[in-house]
Design a protein around this motif. Structure first.
Motif, short mmCIF file in Angstrom:
data_model
loop_
_atom_site.label_atom_id
_atom_site.label_comp_id
_atom_site.label_asym_id
_atom_site.label_seq_id
_atom_site.Cartn_x
_atom_site.Cartn_y
_atom_site.Cartn_z
N MET A 1 0.77 -1.78 -0.18
CA MET A 1 -0.20 0.16 -0.57
C MET A 1 0.99 1.26 -0.12
SD MET A 1 -2.83 1.30 3.10
CE MET A 1 -4.33 0.27 2.07
N ILE A 2 0.69 2.28 -0.56
CA ILE A 2 1.33 3.24 -1.31
C ILE A 2 0.74 4.11 -0.20
CG2 ILE A 2 1.99 5.68 -2.06
CD1 ILE A 2 0.85 3.94 -5.20
N SER A 3 1.90 4.92 1.15
CA SER A 3 1.41 6.15 1.88
C SER A 3 0.89 7.23 1.17
CB SER A 3 2.92 6.49 2.62
OG SER A 3 3.82 7.14 1.94
N LEU A 4 0.52 8.00 1.98
CA LEU A 4 0.01 9.19 1.73
C LEU A 4 0.34 10.16 1.71
CD1 LEU A 4 -2.77 10.74 1.48
CD2 LEU A 4 -2.50 11.40 4.08
N GLN A 5 1.95 10.93 2.25
CA GLN A 5 2.82 11.69 1.31
C GLN A 5 2.98 11.07 0.18
OE1 GLN A 5 6.20 11.67 4.20
NE2 GLN A 5 7.22 13.24 2.96
N GLU A 6 3.38 9.89 -0.51
CA GLU A 6 3.70 8.86 -1.73
C GLU A 6 3.08 9.48 -3.00
OE1 GLU A 6 6.99 5.09 -0.78
OE2 GLU A 6 4.84 4.93 -0.28
N GLN A 7 1.66 9.72 -2.43
CA GLN A 7 0.11 9.68 -2.88
C GLN A 7 0.03 10.93 -3.44
OE1 GLN A 7 -3.34 8.65 -1.26
NE2 GLN A 7 -2.51 6.04 -1.19
N VAL A 8 0.75 11.60 -2.56
CA VAL A 8 0.55 13.25 -2.76
C VAL A 8 1.81 13.86 -3.87
CG1 VAL A 8 0.78 15.63 -1.52
CG2 VAL A 8 -0.73 13.87 -0.76
N VAL A 9 2.96 13.00 -3.23
CA VAL A 9 3.95 13.71 -3.95
C VAL A 9 4.03 12.69 -5.94
CG1 VAL A 9 6.16 12.75 -4.87
CG2 VAL A 9 6.22 13.55 -2.64
N HIS A 10 3.44 11.48 -6.02
CA HIS A 10 2.87 11.01 -7.07
C HIS A 10 2.15 12.46 -7.45
CE1 HIS A 10 2.48 8.71 -10.44
NE2 HIS A 10 0.98 8.65 -10.30
N LYS A 11 0.52 12.34 -7.40
CA LYS A 11 0.07 13.81 -7.88
C LYS A 11 0.62 14.89 -8.66
CE LYS A 11 -3.71 11.16 -7.64
NZ LYS A 11 -4.77 11.19 -9.02
N VAL A 12 1.73 15.65 -7.33
CA VAL A 12 1.72 16.76 -7.46
C VAL A 12 3.95 16.89 -8.60
CG1 VAL A 12 3.35 18.25 -6.08
CG2 VAL A 12 1.46 17.55 -4.92
N SER A 13 4.08 15.72 -8.77
CA SER A 13 5.21 15.25 -9.76
C SER A 13 4.72 15.65 -10.68
CB SER A 13 5.94 14.06 -9.85
OG SER A 13 4.82 13.57 -9.79
N ASN A 14 3.63 15.55 -11.40
CA ASN A 14 3.53 15.84 -12.73
C ASN A 14 3.15 17.22 -13.38
OD1 ASN A 14 4.65 13.76 -13.48
ND2 ASN A 14 3.13 12.05 -13.52
N LEU A 15 2.86 18.45 -11.56
CA LEU A 15 2.12 19.21 -12.35
C LEU A 15 3.02 20.42 -13.11
CD1 LEU A 15 0.36 19.83 -8.74
CD2 LEU A 15 -0.55 18.96 -11.22
N SER A 16 2.18 21.56 -13.96
CA SER A 16 2.56 22.65 -14.36
C SER A 16 3.66 23.23 -13.89
CB SER A 16 2.31 23.08 -15.22
OG SER A 16 1.35 24.25 -15.17
N GLU A 17 4.37 24.72 -13.82
CA GLU A 17 5.14 25.76 -12.96
C GLU A 17 3.41 25.92 -12.77
OE1 GLU A 17 7.90 26.47 -11.76
OE2 GLU A 17 8.80 24.40 -13.24
N ASP A 18 2.69 26.63 -13.69
CA ASP A 18 1.23 27.63 -12.61
C ASP A 18 0.58 26.46 -11.73
OD1 ASP A 18 2.12 29.42 -14.36
OD2 ASP A 18 0.67 28.67 -16.35
N ASN A 19 0.04 25.26 -11.88
CA ASN A 19 -0.11 25.01 -11.20
C ASN A 19 0.54 24.60 -9.80
OD1 ASN A 19 -2.33 24.36 -12.76
ND2 ASN A 19 -2.17 22.49 -13.68
N LEU A 20 1.53 24.36 -9.86
CA LEU A 20 2.79 24.37 -9.01
C LEU A 20 2.37 25.15 -7.58
CD1 LEU A 20 5.25 22.17 -10.06
CD2 LEU A 20 4.04 21.51 -8.40
N GLN A 21 2.31 26.84 -8.70
CA GLN A 21 2.37 27.84 -7.67
C GLN A 21 1.38 27.92 -7.61
OE1 GLN A 21 5.60 30.36 -7.21
NE2 GLN A 21 3.54 31.34 -6.96
N PHE A 22 -0.03 27.86 -8.18
CA PHE A 22 -0.76 27.71 -7.15
C PHE A 22 -1.56 27.03 -6.21
CE2 PHE A 22 -5.17 25.62 -7.27
CZ PHE A 22 -6.58 27.56 -6.89
N LEU A 23 -0.48 25.81 -6.13
CA LEU A 23 -1.08 25.06 -5.50
C LEU A 23 -0.12 25.63 -3.50
CD1 LEU A 23 -1.81 22.46 -3.95
CD2 LEU A 23 0.50 21.24 -5.00
N LEU A 24 0.51 25.79 -4.20
CA LEU A 24 1.22 26.58 -2.65
C LEU A 24 0.95 27.89 -2.71
CD1 LEU A 24 4.54 26.16 -1.65
CD2 LEU A 24 5.25 27.62 -3.42
N GLU A 25 0.61 28.67 -3.10
CA GLU A 25 -0.28 29.50 -2.86
C GLU A 25 -1.45 28.62 -2.03
OE1 GLU A 25 -1.50 32.26 -5.94
OE2 GLU A 25 1.06 32.41 -6.22
#
Length: 77
Positions: A1-25
């Motif tokens: 089973m994948i940990s919650l942290q690993e699931q989040v990292v997997h989802k975030v790893s393929n986001l564009s720069e704009d989406n990453l900036q939005f998520l950080l905000e």
């Protein structure tokens, strides 16, 4: 089973720069930082652009549209 942290990292790893900036905000805006958790005061970065200015006319009736809104939601007044 994948940990919650690993699931989040997997989802975030393929986001564009704009989406990453939005998520950080969003994270910065809604998550408590360690300083807030410890009880220290955090100063807001927001500025009061309209501070002290009238945003609407004194004679404006905020309840004017209530019957129409009630009809939109199927509530009879």
């Amino acid at each position: 089973m994948i940990s919650l942290q690993e699931q989040v990292v997997h989802k975030v790893s393929n986001l564009s720069e704009d989406n990453l900036q939005f998520l950080l905000e969003i994270i910065d805006r809604f998550m408590l930082t360690d300083t807030v958790k410890k009880g220290e005061t955090v100063v807001s970065k927001r500025i009061g652009i309209a501070k002290g200015q009238k945003l609407y006319d004194d004679s404006y009736d905020f309840d004017e549209m209530n019957p129409e809104i009630a009809r939109m939601f199927g509530v009879a007044e």
